[in-house]
Design an enzyme around this catalytic site. Sequence first.
Site, PDB file in Angstrom:
ATOM      1  N   HIS A  47     -43.216  64.273  22.288  1.00  0.00           N
ATOM      2  CA  HIS A  47     -43.858  63.468  23.323  1.00  0.00           C
ATOM      3  C   HIS A  47     -45.117  64.241  23.696  1.00  0.00           C
ATOM      4  O   HIS A  47     -45.071  65.482  23.760  1.00  0.00           O
ATOM      5  CB  HIS A  47     -43.027  63.386  24.607  1.00  0.00           C
ATOM      6  CG  HIS A  47     -41.692  62.724  24.467  1.00  0.00           C
ATOM      7  ND1 HIS A  47     -40.546  63.399  24.176  1.00  0.00           N
ATOM      8  CD2 HIS A  47     -41.335  61.428  24.613  1.00  0.00           C
ATOM      9  CE1 HIS A  47     -39.534  62.565  24.149  1.00  0.00           C
ATOM     10  NE2 HIS A  47     -39.973  61.352  24.405  1.00  0.00           N
ATOM     11  N   ASP A  90     -44.425  67.194  25.761  1.00  0.00           N
ATOM     12  CA  ASP A  90     -43.610  68.284  25.199  1.00  0.00           C
ATOM     13  C   ASP A  90     -44.505  69.409  24.683  1.00  0.00           C
ATOM     14  O   ASP A  90     -44.125  70.571  24.685  1.00  0.00           O
ATOM     15  CB  ASP A  90     -42.788  67.814  23.978  1.00  0.00           C
ATOM     16  CG  ASP A  90     -41.784  66.743  24.308  1.00  0.00           C
ATOM     17  OD1 ASP A  90     -41.383  66.653  25.473  1.00  0.00           O
ATOM     18  OD2 ASP A  90     -41.394  65.999  23.379  1.00  0.00           O
ATOM     19  N   MET A  98     -43.633  62.270  13.765  1.00  0.00           N
ATOM     20  CA  MET A  98     -43.793  61.173  14.721  1.00  0.00           C
ATOM     21  C   MET A  98     -44.289  61.713  16.057  1.00  0.00           C
ATOM     22  O   MET A  98     -43.963  62.839  16.444  1.00  0.00           O
ATOM     23  CB  MET A  98     -42.416  60.501  14.861  1.00  0.00           C
ATOM     24  CG  MET A  98     -42.241  59.478  15.916  1.00  0.00           C
ATOM     25  SD  MET A  98     -41.899  60.145  17.557  1.00  0.00           S
ATOM     26  CE  MET A  98     -40.140  59.981  17.681  1.00  0.00           C
ATOM     27  N   GLU A 116     -38.276  51.479  19.987  1.00  0.00           N
ATOM     28  CA  GLU A 116     -36.882  51.961  20.037  1.00  0.00           C
ATOM     29  C   GLU A 116     -36.088  51.205  21.088  1.00  0.00           C
ATOM     30  O   GLU A 116     -36.360  51.326  22.284  1.00  0.00           O
ATOM     31  CB  GLU A 116     -36.878  53.466  20.341  1.00  0.00           C
ATOM     32  CG  GLU A 116     -35.482  54.037  20.456  1.00  0.00           C
ATOM     33  CD  GLU A 116     -35.490  55.552  20.637  1.00  0.00           C
ATOM     34  OE1 GLU A 116     -36.535  56.187  20.391  1.00  0.00           O
ATOM     35  OE2 GLU A 116     -34.448  56.085  21.040  1.00  0.00           O
ATOM     36  N   LYS A 159     -32.840  50.153  23.484  1.00  0.00           N
ATOM     37  CA  LYS A 159     -31.735  50.806  24.201  1.00  0.00           C
ATOM     38  C   LYS A 159     -31.272  49.839  25.278  1.00  0.00           C
ATOM     39  O   LYS A 159     -32.109  49.242  25.958  1.00  0.00           O
ATOM     40  CB  LYS A 159     -32.227  52.121  24.823  1.00  0.00           C
ATOM     41  CG  LYS A 159     -31.111  52.960  25.439  1.00  0.00           C
ATOM     42  CD  LYS A 159     -31.626  54.324  25.889  1.00  0.00           C
ATOM     43  CE  LYS A 159     -30.476  55.173  26.395  1.00  0.00           C
ATOM     44  NZ  LYS A 159     -30.907  56.497  26.872  1.00  0.00           N
ATOM     45  N   GLU A 193     -31.532  53.648  17.036  1.00  0.00           N
ATOM     46  CA  GLU A 193     -30.814  54.915  17.260  1.00  0.00           C
ATOM     47  C   GLU A 193     -29.314  54.628  17.261  1.00  0.00           C
ATOM     48  O   GLU A 193     -28.854  53.718  17.974  1.00  0.00           O
ATOM     49  CB  GLU A 193     -31.243  55.529  18.604  1.00  0.00           C
ATOM     50  CG  GLU A 193     -30.430  56.781  18.939  1.00  0.00           C
ATOM     51  CD  GLU A 193     -30.940  57.541  20.153  1.00  0.00           C
ATOM     52  OE1 GLU A 193     -32.139  57.881  20.201  1.00  0.00           O
ATOM     53  OE2 GLU A 193     -30.130  57.799  21.059  1.00  0.00           O
ATOM     54  N   HIS A 243     -27.645  54.417  20.664  1.00  0.00           N
ATOM     55  CA  HIS A 243     -27.947  53.237  21.464  1.00  0.00           C
ATOM     56  C   HIS A 243     -27.177  52.023  20.949  1.00  0.00           C
ATOM     57  O   HIS A 243     -26.738  51.182  21.737  1.00  0.00           O
ATOM     58  CB  HIS A 243     -29.454  52.979  21.485  1.00  0.00           C
ATOM     59  CG  HIS A 243     -30.240  54.137  22.025  1.00  0.00           C
ATOM     60  ND1 HIS A 243     -31.610  54.143  22.074  1.00  0.00           N
ATOM     61  CD2 HIS A 243     -29.843  55.334  22.541  1.00  0.00           C
ATOM     62  CE1 HIS A 243     -32.027  55.300  22.605  1.00  0.00           C
ATOM     63  NE2 HIS A 243     -30.970  56.032  22.876  1.00  0.00           N
ATOM     64  N   ASP A 278     -33.478  57.247  14.587  1.00  0.00           N
ATOM     65  CA  ASP A 278     -32.949  58.331  15.422  1.00  0.00           C
ATOM     66  C   ASP A 278     -31.464  58.471  15.113  1.00  0.00           C
ATOM     67  O   ASP A 278     -30.655  57.604  15.456  1.00  0.00           O
ATOM     68  CB  ASP A 278     -33.151  58.022  16.917  1.00  0.00           C
ATOM     69  CG  ASP A 278     -34.564  58.355  17.388  1.00  0.00           C
ATOM     70  OD1 ASP A 278     -35.379  58.816  16.560  1.00  0.00           O
ATOM     71  OD2 ASP A 278     -34.842  58.163  18.586  1.00  0.00           O
ATOM     72  N   ASP A 337     -25.729  57.795  27.327  1.00  0.00           N
ATOM     73  CA  ASP A 337     -26.344  58.227  26.065  1.00  0.00           C
ATOM     74  C   ASP A 337     -25.999  59.698  25.813  1.00  0.00           C
ATOM     75  O   ASP A 337     -26.585  60.590  26.415  1.00  0.00           O
ATOM     76  CB  ASP A 337     -27.864  58.061  26.197  1.00  0.00           C
ATOM     77  CG  ASP A 337     -28.587  58.225  24.890  1.00  0.00           C
ATOM     78  OD1 ASP A 337     -27.921  58.301  23.839  1.00  0.00           O
ATOM     79  OD2 ASP A 337     -29.826  58.265  24.915  1.00  0.00           O
ATOM     80  N   ASP A 346     -26.098  61.515  22.891  1.00  0.00           N
ATOM     81  CA  ASP A 346     -26.951  62.266  21.953  1.00  0.00           C
ATOM     82  C   ASP A 346     -26.228  63.463  21.348  1.00  0.00           C
ATOM     83  O   ASP A 346     -26.744  64.584  21.328  1.00  0.00           O
ATOM     84  CB  ASP A 346     -28.247  62.727  22.650  1.00  0.00           C
ATOM     85  CG  ASP A 346     -29.196  61.561  22.938  1.00  0.00           C
ATOM     86  OD1 ASP A 346     -29.172  60.573  22.183  1.00  0.00           O
ATOM     87  OD2 ASP A 346     -29.968  61.643  23.908  1.00  0.00           O
ATOM     88  N   ASP A 398     -32.214  62.729  16.871  1.00  0.00           N
ATOM     89  CA  ASP A 398     -32.538  62.697  18.296  1.00  0.00           C
ATOM     90  C   ASP A 398     -31.248  63.043  19.027  1.00  0.00           C
ATOM     91  O   ASP A 398     -30.434  62.161  19.323  1.00  0.00           O
ATOM     92  CB  ASP A 398     -33.057  61.307  18.704  1.00  0.00           C
ATOM     93  CG  ASP A 398     -33.555  61.309  20.140  1.00  0.00           C
ATOM     94  OD1 ASP A 398     -33.652  62.399  20.737  1.00  0.00           O
ATOM     95  OD2 ASP A 398     -33.837  60.220  20.679  1.00  0.00           O
TER      96      ASP A 398
HETATM   97  C1  GCO Z   1     -33.143  58.492  24.814  1.00  0.00           C
HETATM   98  C2  GCO Z   1     -34.180  58.177  23.803  1.00  0.00           C
HETATM   99  C3  GCO Z   1     -35.299  59.133  23.722  1.00  0.00           C
HETATM  100  C4  GCO Z   1     -36.408  58.653  22.813  1.00  0.00           C
HETATM  101  C5  GCO Z   1     -37.562  59.556  22.922  1.00  0.00           C
HETATM  102  C6  GCO Z   1     -38.682  59.151  21.980  1.00  0.00           C
HETATM  103  O1  GCO Z   1     -32.817  59.648  25.062  1.00  0.00           O
HETATM  104  O2  GCO Z   1     -32.586  57.568  25.280  1.00  0.00           O
HETATM  105  O3  GCO Z   1     -33.477  58.102  22.599  1.00  0.00           O
HETATM  106  O4  GCO Z   1     -34.837  60.376  23.279  1.00  0.00           O
HETATM  107  O5  GCO Z   1     -35.977  58.577  21.501  1.00  0.00           O
HETATM  108  O6  GCO Z   1     -38.024  59.551  24.210  1.00  0.00           O
HETATM  109  O7  GCO Z   1     -39.436  58.191  22.525  1.00  0.00           O
HETATM  110 MN    MN Z   2     -34.025  58.170  20.638  1.00  0.00          MN
HETATM  111 MN    MN Z   3     -30.928  58.341  22.970  1.00  0.00          MN
END
Ligand code: GCO
Ligand code: MN
Ligand code: MN
Length: 388
Positions: free
Chosen positions: A54, A57, A88, A181, A183, A219, A222, A247, A257, A259, A289
Amino acid sequence: MSFEPAREDRFSAGLWCTAFRGREVFGREVRGELDPLDNIRGLAKIGCFGFNFHDDDLVPFGSSAADTTRILKDARRVMNETGAFCGMATCNMFEHPVFKDGALTSNDARVRAYARQKAMRAIDMGAELGASVFVMWGGREGLEVEASKDPIEAIERYREGVEFLANYIHGSAYQMRIAIEPKPNEPRGDIFLATAGHVLAFVATLDPSVREMVGVNPEIQHSRMAGMNSVHEIAQCIEAGKLYHIDLGAQKPSRFDQDLRFGSEDIKETFFVVKLLEESGWDGTRNFDVKPYRTDVGDEVFDLIAGCMRSYLVLRDKARRYGKDREIQQLVAQLRIEDPELADLSEWSRDNAKALKERRFDLGAMSERRLGYQKLDQLVFDLLTGAR
Ligand code: GCO
Ligand code: MN
Ligand code: MN
């Protein structure tokens, strides 16, 4: 098999993954800051040569133009030294309080315009480092109070924002595509463009001049939050020619989420994702991700990514074995029944329609056909668990 990642495997991870300090709703940070350049070095050192970022970041929010240029130059130097590449870039349009009620879909024209400005600057940063994809995750593009937004207008604003940014990329002659993306929720109570299906439908409504530039970044986590089959979501993106980024991670269904480390939940579904990506010949980066556990200390955050890559390579090996497993392949091949006469009738014509309407089918034989799915699924299980 050593399952060591190689540069050709094109693995990548977000800088925010390893830099995640563990702050969440119930607890504060548990780890210190990770310098972004050390982050890129750390990833390359374990064989993850791709990184994503980002804007904030890498280049701290509010940096001057001169500082931005200097930081990007430093990043370039580290990329040259380590062989790292930027896969990316994306724009953080969720953290600053100005985005508390949305960015591109905000009811406030000033916020919408500022979101575009921030996104254009993030696109410039990505282009500078050679990113070929710009991900748009609209984390704040949603609501908790249904009365607060007109959901049709929100989609219109979203479309205008995406088209504007696509035109910006095109007009700047950047070799970059946009991947939206989806979600379903979190951080908003409900997020617009909740699933890959929503994004595919949305992309189809974009102005034809930019439609080709915009695809999906599905993702796994998601999909599973939305109670869906992630293999099918990704497959539909591939079939539509719209899988522009991915992702990868893991997630227990019906939760926030998580992850989690790729491969750490539902090994069978994860295996079919890997098999799909490998067999489809999709050439994008294998991107993770994921978030470290809150209990991880120090360089354990890199063990997270090393684990993701290893699990991917183990499952890729399993997918190859699956392709060579005679018993499995025989069972799968037997599932298909073709009939040249029916093939002739399948093309549209009035005569074919008439012939098809009159055709007799042996419904008894068709219904009683043995498919062997008990055996097939067991063979997959045995293959995945090493019993085979
Ligand atoms: C989340 C998202 C983020 C995005 C990231 C890239 O945590 O819900 O997945 O991680 O992928 O902000 O835009
Ligand atoms: Mn993501
Ligand atoms: Mn996510």
